[in-house]
Design an enzyme around this catalytic site. Sequence first.
Site, PDB file in Angstrom:
ATOM      1  N   GLU A   1       0.759  -1.263   0.043  1.00  0.00           N
ATOM      2  CA  GLU A   1      -0.086  -0.006  -0.058  1.00  0.00           C
ATOM      3  C   GLU A   1       0.723   1.278   0.190  1.00  0.00           C
ATOM      4  OE1 GLU A   1      -3.309  -2.053   3.203  1.00  0.00           O
ATOM      5  OE2 GLU A   1      -1.768  -0.161   3.829  1.00  0.00           O
TER       6      GLU A   1
ATOM      7  N   CYS B   1       3.037   8.448   1.479  1.00  0.00           N
ATOM      8  CA  CYS B   1       3.560   7.616   2.697  1.00  0.00           C
ATOM      9  C   CYS B   1       3.812   6.230   1.807  1.00  0.00           C
ATOM     10  CB  CYS B   1       2.412   7.451   3.599  1.00  0.00           C
ATOM     11  SG  CYS B   1       2.618   6.346   4.896  1.00  0.00           S
TER      12      CYS B   1
ATOM     13  N   CYS C   1       5.164  -7.245   8.289  1.00  0.00           N
ATOM     14  CA  CYS C   1       6.072  -6.632   9.041  1.00  0.00           C
ATOM     15  C   CYS C   1       6.242  -7.704  10.090  1.00  0.00           C
ATOM     16  CB  CYS C   1       5.427  -5.617   9.543  1.00  0.00           C
ATOM     17  SG  CYS C   1       6.546  -4.586  10.809  1.00  0.00           S
TER      18      CYS C   1
ATOM     19  N   CYS D   1       3.262  -4.998  16.302  1.00  0.00           N
ATOM     20  CA  CYS D   1       2.795  -4.222  17.154  1.00  0.00           C
ATOM     21  C   CYS D   1       1.117  -4.461  17.438  1.00  0.00           C
ATOM     22  CB  CYS D   1       2.768  -2.825  16.740  1.00  0.00           C
ATOM     23  SG  CYS D   1       4.606  -2.250  16.599  1.00  0.00           S
TER      24      CYS D   1
ATOM     25  N   CYS E   1      -1.643  -2.812  15.044  1.00  0.00           N
ATOM     26  CA  CYS E   1      -1.423  -2.846  13.720  1.00  0.00           C
ATOM     27  C   CYS E   1      -1.764  -3.913  12.689  1.00  0.00           C
ATOM     28  CB  CYS E   1       0.075  -2.512  13.562  1.00  0.00           C
ATOM     29  SG  CYS E   1       0.776  -2.397  11.702  1.00  0.00           S
TER      30      CYS E   1
ATOM     31  N   SER F   1      10.456   6.681   9.580  1.00  0.00           N
ATOM     32  CA  SER F   1       9.790   6.193  10.830  1.00  0.00           C
ATOM     33  C   SER F   1      10.137   4.859  11.256  1.00  0.00           C
ATOM     34  CB  SER F   1       8.257   6.044  10.407  1.00  0.00           C
ATOM     35  OG  SER F   1       7.591   5.535  11.427  1.00  0.00           O
TER      36      SER F   1
ATOM     37  N   SER G   1       8.207   5.937  16.514  1.00  0.00           N
ATOM     38  CA  SER G   1       6.817   5.475  17.291  1.00  0.00           C
ATOM     39  C   SER G   1       7.027   4.832  18.299  1.00  0.00           C
ATOM     40  CB  SER G   1       6.236   3.983  16.198  1.00  0.00           C
ATOM     41  OG  SER G   1       6.197   4.589  14.733  1.00  0.00           O
ATOM     42  N   LEU G   2       6.543   5.944  19.289  1.00  0.00           N
ATOM     43  CA  LEU G   2       6.870   5.682  20.790  1.00  0.00           C
ATOM     44  C   LEU G   2       5.479   4.970  21.451  1.00  0.00           C
ATOM     45  CD1 LEU G   2       9.054   6.071  23.123  1.00  0.00           C
ATOM     46  CD2 LEU G   2       7.859   8.153  23.462  1.00  0.00           C
ATOM     47  N   HIS G   3       4.228   5.836  21.418  1.00  0.00           N
ATOM     48  CA  HIS G   3       3.003   5.167  21.814  1.00  0.00           C
ATOM     49  C   HIS G   3       2.798   4.748  23.189  1.00  0.00           C
ATOM     50  CE1 HIS G   3       2.629   5.234  17.341  1.00  0.00           C
ATOM     51  NE2 HIS G   3       3.221   4.147  17.088  1.00  0.00           N
TER      52      HIS G   3
ATOM     53  N   ASN H   1      -6.945   5.088  14.117  1.00  0.00           N
ATOM     54  CA  ASN H   1      -7.838   4.677  13.144  1.00  0.00           C
ATOM     55  C   ASN H   1      -8.504   3.516  13.668  1.00  0.00           C
ATOM     56  OD1 ASN H   1      -8.639   6.515  11.026  1.00  0.00           O
ATOM     57  ND2 ASN H   1      -6.680   5.705   9.820  1.00  0.00           N
TER      58      ASN H   1
ATOM     59  N   CYS I   1      -2.340   1.913   8.392  1.00  0.00           N
ATOM     60  CA  CYS I   1      -1.520   0.673   7.884  1.00  0.00           C
ATOM     61  C   CYS I   1      -2.288  -0.690   7.701  1.00  0.00           C
ATOM     62  CB  CYS I   1      -0.436   0.586   9.253  1.00  0.00           C
ATOM     63  SG  CYS I   1       1.063  -0.199   8.969  1.00  0.00           S
TER      64      CYS I   1
HETATM   65  S1  SF4 Z   1       3.280  -0.410  13.450  1.00  0.00           S
HETATM   66 FE1  SF4 Z   1       4.950  -0.661  11.933  1.00  0.00          FE
HETATM   67  S2  SF4 Z   1       6.573  -1.899  13.116  1.00  0.00           S
HETATM   68 FE2  SF4 Z   1       4.710  -2.134  14.130  1.00  0.00          FE
HETATM   69  S3  SF4 Z   1       3.850  -4.024  13.230  1.00  0.00           S
HETATM   70 FE3  SF4 Z   1       2.991  -2.187  11.894  1.00  0.00          FE
HETATM   71  S4  SF4 Z   1       4.289  -1.799  10.344  1.00  0.00           S
HETATM   72 FE4  SF4 Z   1       5.235  -3.116  11.968  1.00  0.00          FE
END
Ligand code: SF4
Length: 347
Positions: free
Chosen positions: A90, A105, A112, A116, A119, A197, A220-222, A296, A339
């Site tokens: 994407e 983007c 991945c 996370c 995600c 990122s 990406s801290l979160h 989202n 994502c």
């Molecule tokens: S947020 Fe980024 S690093 Fe985490 S699983 Fe999704 S794509 Fe991977």
Amino acid sequence: MKDLKELGRNQIIESLKKAGYPAYRGEQVFNWLYKNGISQPAEMKNLPKELRAFLVESYQITDLKEINRSQATDGTVKYLWELADGDNIEGVYLPFPESNRHSACISTQVGCAFGCSFCATGIEGFKRDLTAAEIVDQVLKIQLDISGENFAEPRLSNIVFMGMGEPLANFDNLMQAVEIINADQGLNIGMRKLTISTSGLVPKIEKLAETNDQIGLAVSLHAPNDRLRNKIMPINKKYNINQLLTAVINYIEKTGRRVTFEYVLMDSVNDSPELAVQLANLLRGINCHVNLIPANPVPELGIKKPVKSVIDNFYNTLDQNKIQVTIRKEMGSTIDAACGQLKRQTR
Ligand code: SF4
């Protein structure tokens, strides 16, 4: 077989020189690819027929196939492309008319490995790294889509490597793509307009600080403490917040650049007033900017966006503590521009 789109300008010139072509032929090929958005040698009109045939025979030329395009009411466009091996990735176009910015983007991996918890891409697991050509071609395809065949205006002005995948886990291909996207004789997107990122791959942040002092870094801290971050971002078990911030501070010192911390606000996960205070304490004194991103929704993961008052409170706590902070304008929510979501829906 080398892919033409993973070669920089000089590499194309050198490669063609070895086959007996003068330097200007390599320049012409580079211009067709990056000044005109033409991928097929048959359309490279000023090349002799026999050079066009040579290009077809001697190189692979990545040409992503668009299989879905959805446009939100705010102008955001989400693309789903098919790669040569049948996998899908994407990319997203984000227009900011008020500041005359046109952002893209871009994805760097198929799937991945970092898992996370919030995600959609992470659900699928890791398949493979994208080649430099596949990264570059996403930029070319979006530029072509927004400007049409004249490949002129509007021009993409900013690129964020924030799509599917962990960009720094595909370091070499990413940096090769960055060089091509940045080349002033081609797409000419300034290094300072490119942002990588990362979920917190500490050794690669250190490597980036050694190799490129211009490109932007977004982390990406979160979560502001290890207990919560371990839960939602497994990478934290390998490189904890202390190690991550040490690498980030080192990056800021080496590059002189302000770093962005991304913080996706998820309802009842990481949006409490206590966590806002912890975050302010954690980041005090660091040359940074916090980007609060209302989540989202990802229904299958139970992820919801906090209500507005919670988002505003979180923002105010950081602001009152003199942390530079913005709330990201929500874009593309009508097309699920988060994502991994489009890909999952298209199946
Ligand atoms: S947020 Fe980024 S690093 Fe985490 S699983 Fe999704 S794509 Fe991977």
